[in-house]
Structures are given as structure tokens and as C-alpha cells.
Design a protein around this motif. Structure first.
Motif, PDB file in Angstrom:
ATOM      1  N   TRP A 137       0.814  -1.210   0.000  1.00 31.21           N
ATOM      2  CA  TRP A 137       0.000   0.000   0.000  1.00 31.21           C
ATOM      3  C   TRP A 137       0.849   1.263   0.000  1.00 31.21           C
ATOM      4  O   TRP A 137       0.501   2.270  -0.624  1.00 31.21           O
ATOM      5  N   MET A 138       1.978   1.210   0.707  1.00 31.45           N
ATOM      6  CA  MET A 138       2.839   2.387   0.807  1.00 31.45           C
ATOM      7  C   MET A 138       3.797   2.511  -0.367  1.00 31.45           C
ATOM      8  O   MET A 138       4.641   3.399  -0.398  1.00 31.45           O
ATOM      9  N   GLY A 139       3.688   1.606  -1.335  1.00 30.22           N
ATOM     10  CA  GLY A 139       4.505   1.714  -2.541  1.00 30.22           C
ATOM     11  C   GLY A 139       5.941   1.289  -2.356  1.00 30.22           C
ATOM     12  O   GLY A 139       6.810   1.653  -3.157  1.00 30.22           O
ATOM     13  N   ALA A 140       6.218   0.490  -1.314  1.00 30.80           N
ATOM     14  CA  ALA A 140       7.597   0.092  -1.039  1.00 30.80           C
ATOM     15  C   ALA A 140       8.047  -1.095  -1.881  1.00 30.80           C
ATOM     16  O   ALA A 140       9.238  -1.408  -1.918  1.00 30.80           O
ATOM     17  N   VAL A 141       7.119  -1.774  -2.539  1.00 32.00           N
ATOM     18  CA  VAL A 141       7.467  -2.931  -3.368  1.00 32.00           C
ATOM     19  C   VAL A 141       6.800  -2.782  -4.726  1.00 32.00           C
ATOM     20  O   VAL A 141       5.819  -2.049  -4.877  1.00 32.00           O
ATOM     21  N   ILE A 191      12.114 -10.065   0.662  1.00 31.86           N
ATOM     22  CA  ILE A 191      11.667 -10.427   2.009  1.00 31.86           C
ATOM     23  C   ILE A 191      11.803  -9.190   2.882  1.00 31.86           C
ATOM     24  O   ILE A 191      12.892  -8.622   3.021  1.00 31.86           O
ATOM     25  N   VAL A 192      10.674  -8.761   3.443  1.00 29.77           N
ATOM     26  CA  VAL A 192      10.628  -7.564   4.285  1.00 29.77           C
ATOM     27  C   VAL A 192      10.728  -7.981   5.749  1.00 29.77           C
ATOM     28  O   VAL A 192      10.056  -8.924   6.182  1.00 29.77           O
ATOM     29  N   LEU A 193      11.564  -7.277   6.507  1.00 30.58           N
ATOM     30  CA  LEU A 193      11.685  -7.509   7.953  1.00 30.58           C
ATOM     31  C   LEU A 193      10.887  -6.434   8.670  1.00 30.58           C
ATOM     32  O   LEU A 193      11.192  -5.249   8.571  1.00 30.58           O
ATOM     33  N   ALA A 194       9.842  -6.838   9.394  1.00 27.13           N
ATOM     34  CA  ALA A 194       8.947  -5.873  10.028  1.00 27.13           C
ATOM     35  C   ALA A 194       8.726  -6.239  11.489  1.00 27.13           C
ATOM     36  O   ALA A 194       8.903  -7.391  11.893  1.00 27.13           O
ATOM     37  N   GLY A 195       8.313  -5.247  12.263  1.00 25.10           N
ATOM     38  CA  GLY A 195       7.958  -5.484  13.655  1.00 25.10           C
ATOM     39  C   GLY A 195       8.917  -4.837  14.626  1.00 25.10           C
ATOM     40  O   GLY A 195      10.061  -4.512  14.283  1.00 25.10           O
ATOM     41  N   PRO A 196       8.471  -4.645  15.867  1.00 21.67           N
ATOM     42  CA  PRO A 196       9.277  -3.916  16.860  1.00 21.67           C
ATOM     43  C   PRO A 196      10.597  -4.573  17.208  1.00 21.67           C
ATOM     44  O   PRO A 196      11.548  -3.884  17.592  1.00 21.67           O
ATOM     45  N   SER A 197      10.688  -5.890  17.095  1.00 21.19           N
ATOM     46  CA  SER A 197      11.936  -6.559  17.465  1.00 21.19           C
ATOM     47  C   SER A 197      13.049  -6.354  16.447  1.00 21.19           C
ATOM     48  O   SER A 197      14.215  -6.613  16.737  1.00 21.19           O
ATOM     49  N   PHE A 198      12.694  -5.921  15.235  1.00 18.17           N
ATOM     50  CA  PHE A 198      13.721  -5.571  14.259  1.00 18.17           C
ATOM     51  C   PHE A 198      14.110  -4.098  14.347  1.00 18.17           C
ATOM     52  O   PHE A 198      15.017  -3.657  13.645  1.00 18.17           O
ATOM     53  N   ALA A 199      13.415  -3.329  15.172  1.00 23.42           N
ATOM     54  CA  ALA A 199      13.629  -1.884  15.190  1.00 23.42           C
ATOM     55  C   ALA A 199      15.017  -1.507  15.701  1.00 23.42           C
ATOM     56  O   ALA A 199      15.618  -0.540  15.236  1.00 23.42           O
ATOM     57  N   VAL A 200      15.549  -2.256  16.660  1.00 22.76           N
ATOM     58  CA  VAL A 200      16.836  -1.892  17.265  1.00 22.76           C
ATOM     59  C   VAL A 200      18.002  -2.538  16.542  1.00 22.76           C
ATOM     60  O   VAL A 200      18.976  -1.875  16.197  1.00 22.76           O
ATOM     61  N   ALA A 201      17.926  -3.841  16.307  1.00 19.56           N
ATOM     62  CA  ALA A 201      19.057  -4.565  15.708  1.00 19.56           C
ATOM     63  C   ALA A 201      18.764  -4.987  14.283  1.00 19.56           C
ATOM     64  O   ALA A 201      19.328  -5.963  13.781  1.00 19.56           O
TER      65      ALA A 201
END
Length: 420
Positions: free
Chosen positions: A201-205, A338-348
């Protein structure tokens, strides 16, 4: 089940045109005809209807092409809104997005895991009401609420099929109760699937691509999107990448499988391993018994980023396990990205991205046919909540497909919603 007009089947033509306008940002009628294969007369009629409904507006004129400059149209982003609610085991994130999918308001709160649904859902409802009021969003313009959370779940019935975080949540009618409280339609979906569709939706792919999403919050999930449509499988509980078995002799998982990826690579596994590592737990002041282990995971990830060799080794080990999952996803679905999403990917996220990309480059079955890129989500840690709101919008912008009768529908409540 009675439904409001908003969830009735839409004209395929109308939905197709509206989605092309959304994706293009600004576009002329001639370009719309070329993109959709529809006649100029049909495009003119549909555009006029959409403008009458205030869904699109004139956006000036395009650059001269040898003749009269063409008039452009675009979405009227403030014409409609939707709400996304990400219900995690410990945290709830709520966002409001406009018709273009842009976030206009956000809030979050903790403590959901300690509450039964009879207490948690009224709290969610009050937070949604407060956020809409703070954002001064006209409630009559709100299309509905996308409630996204972990699985397994029954989307049609609007219930969770898991006793997580407590037994009371199993088979509890979450969408019906939330819809009744808010007076808005509510759609239930998987958090990873929501995060995945938000990228489209955000046009990232590339809208024509097949891509996957690995979503990591307290647990690990996955989603696959094919040409703008989420892969659903038999019951919309597919691509549960966190529950593929990576050790047939491993411990039994609460899901019923053994040796699940989540128990080796997930945040809770990383915290347990760090707590058992001499010196590291003391240096980082870790509490392995903390209810909110994402906070402990964030400390480990921050230390890894800062150069702590022990913390980095643990994070890279987790990333290699996730690399195995990414290779499995790529081999099963032949994805481009492959998109990495979610809060646990935010830091590392940078560490995970680099290691997972290495594994994919080295091990993917079709690597000689085409590359597979591993990229961070454009929506960051709020990817699932934004995706939940986007799924409501996508229910209205039908991508040119008729809605099957057995497709999961948001549960309506209150007066009829806006019609697209």
C-alpha cells in the motif's frame, strides 16, 4: 449475519480505477485508460462518480506532451480514514490513517497481557475513541477498524483460536465485542499478513511482485503477498514461519509442533540465552522473569549494536536461524523480496538484515534464476498496526476483484458506514 452497505460487493471497475489512482498518486484520465485497459468513456464516467463521492479530486495539469496539458486526479486523502489496532501479548498500538494510508495519529499502552478480554477490549475501545477525538477525525468518515494480532485465528468468526495470553481469550468474540463498543465495523487479521500488505500500500514494493514478510514482535510470524493480494491458504493461518520445525528432536512448542523456530530465534529465546550467559546478564541488568521481555531483548540488541561481542554473537545466532526461515520462505514461494517488520527488528535490524541476506544469497534454491532482496519495513515497528488500517482500506479499494461470499468480512455495528 447482517452487514452494512460498506461491506457489500463493489463494482470491479470502480475498485480497479480507484486503486490505480492510489498507486500512481497523481494520474491523468488517458493514463488511467492505458493502465486499466478500459475505454476513455468508461474512465470518464467512473472518475466523475468518484469525484461526486469526494473520493478523488483534481490535481492540476500534467506536463505538456505536444497538445493540451492533461488534467490530473488524485485521492482525496482526507475523505475517509481507518483505524489499525495491533494487539500484542504485552502492548497495544493504535494508529489512524487517511485514505492514502498515511498515519495521522498514534498511541500505545501496555498491560494487555494481564487482562482478560472483558477488560482489555473496553480499554482498547476507549483508546480508539480518544485517539480519534485528539486527531479531530470526523467519525462519520471512519471506514472501520483493523484488529491485527497473533494466530491461529478464525477471521470469519472474529475469534482467536489460542489461549494466549490467557485462557479467557480462546474463542472469545473479539471483533463482535469491539465492534459493539465502538459502533464501527471491525476486521480481524494476522499481524504478519497485515504488515506485509502495508508495504504494498505504501509503494515500497513492485505491485506486480511476489514478496514475503517476516514479522517479529514477541513472536515470529510470516506473510506472503502476490500482486497485491495476501496469500491466505485454507483458513488464513498460513506462512506461520515461526512454527516451522528446525529441530525434529527439539522441545515441544505450545502450538503442538516440536523444535519451532520461535523457540530458537525469538526474543524470549534470546533473553533466556543471554540470562544464562555468564557476565552478560549482570552487565545488561537483565531480568529473565520479566513479563515484558521485549524490553530485555531491546537491551541485548542495543548492546550488540554498541559492539558488545557476546550480545552480538547471540543476535547473529538468532539472525542465522531466521535466515533459515527466510530461505524456506523463498524456496516455497519464489519471492523477490523479504521484508523484515515489527518492533523486534527496530533496534538490531541492520544486524538481522545483513545476516539473513547472507543466508538467502548462499542457500536459496532459485538464487541463480533471480536475486532475493532482504529489506527493512517502511513502516518500522508499527508495521502491523498500519497494515491493519490498510486492510480496512483495501476492503474498500477492491483491487478490481469481486469479494467472494466466503471472504472474511469486518463485523459491522451501528449505523451504515460510508460507501465506496
Amino acid at each position: 449475519m447482517a452487514t452494512s452497505p460498506i461491506w457489500a460487493s463493489r463494482s470491479k471497475t470502480r475498485g480497479l480505477v480507484l486503486d490505480v489512482i492510489r498507486a500512481a498518486r497523481t494520474i491523468s484520465r488517458v493514463e488511467l485508460a492505458a493502465a486499466t485497459g478500459l475505454t476513455g468513456a468508461t474512465i470518464s464516467e467512473v472518475v466523475r462518480e468518484l469525484m461526486d463521492d469526494d473520493l478523488i479530486i483534481e490535481a492540476g495539469r500534467g506536463a505538456p506532451t505536444g497538445g493540451k496539458p492533461r488534467r490530473l486526479v488524485q485521492l482525496n486523502s482526507v475523505a475517509r480514514y481507518s483505524v489499525g489496532v495491533q494487539l500484542e501479548r504485552n502492548t497495544c498500538v493504535i494508529v489512524v490513517v487517511d485514505l492514502a494510508g498515511r498515519q495521522v495519529a498514534r498511541t500505545s499502552f501496555q498491560g494487555v497481557a494481564s487482562m482478560p478480554p472483558q477488560r482489555a477490549l473496553p480499554l482498547v475501545s476507549s483508546q480508539v475513541d480518544a485517539l480519534l477525538a485528539t486527531a479531530t477525525v470526523d467519525r462519520d468518515k471512519v471506514l472501520g477498524v483493523g484488529l491485527v494480532t497473533y494466530g491461529p485465528q478464525d477471521r470469519r468468526a472474529g475469534v482467536l483460536l489460542t489461549p494466549q495470553p490467557t485462557d479467557e481469550w480462546l474463542d472469545y468474540p473479539v471483533t463482535r465485542r469491539l465492534a459493539d463498543s465502538l459502533g464501527l465495523p471491525v476486521l480481524l487479521d494476522n499481524d504478519a499478513a497485515a504488515a506485509a500488505i502495508g508495504e504494498y500500500w505504501m509503494g515500497a514494493v513492485d505491485p506486480r511482485s511476489t514478496y514475503g514478510c517476516i514479522y517479529m514482535a514477541t513472536g515470529i510470524g510470516g506473510g506472503v503477498v502476490v500482486s497485491g493480494e495476501v496469500y491466505r491458504g485454507g483458513s488464513s493461518n498460513g506462512v506461520e514461519i515461526g512454527h516451522i520445525s528446525i529441530d525434529v528432536n527439539g522441545d515441544e512448542c505450545p502450538c503442538g509442533n516440536v523444535g519451532c523456530l520461535e523457540n530458537y530465534a525469538g526474543p524470549s529465546a534470546l533473553v533466556r540465552r543471554a540470562a544464562a550467559t555468564p557476565g552478560l546478564a549482570q552487565r545488561l541488568a537483565l531480568d529473565p522473569d520479566a513479563a515484558d521481555f521485549l524490553t530485555e531483548f531491546t537491551r541485548i540488541a542495543a548492546a550488540a549494536n554498541a559492539g558488545d561481542p557476546t550480545a552480538r554473537e547471540l543476535v547473529e545466532r538468532s539472525a542465522r536461524y531466521l535466515g533459515c526461515a527466510a530461505v524456506t520462505m523463498a524456496s516455497l514461494f519464489d519471492v523477490d523480496v523479504i521484508v523484515l517488520a515489527g518492533p523486534s527488528f527496530a533496534v538490531a535490524g541492520s544486524i538481522y538484515q545483513a545476516v539473513i541476506q547472507q543466508e538467502v544469497d548462499r542457500r536459496t534454491f532459485a538464487r541463480r534464476a533471480h536475486p532475493v532482496r532482504v529489506v527493512p519495513s517502511v513502516n518500522g515497528s508499527d508495521a502491523a498496526a498500519i497494515g491493519g488500517a490498510v486492510l480496512v482500506l483495501q476492503s474498500e479499494l477492491t483491487l478490481g476483484h469481486a469479494r467472494p461470499e466466503d471472504e472474511a468480512r469486518p463485523v459491522p455495528s451501528g449505523p451504515p458506514r460510508w460507501t465506496i
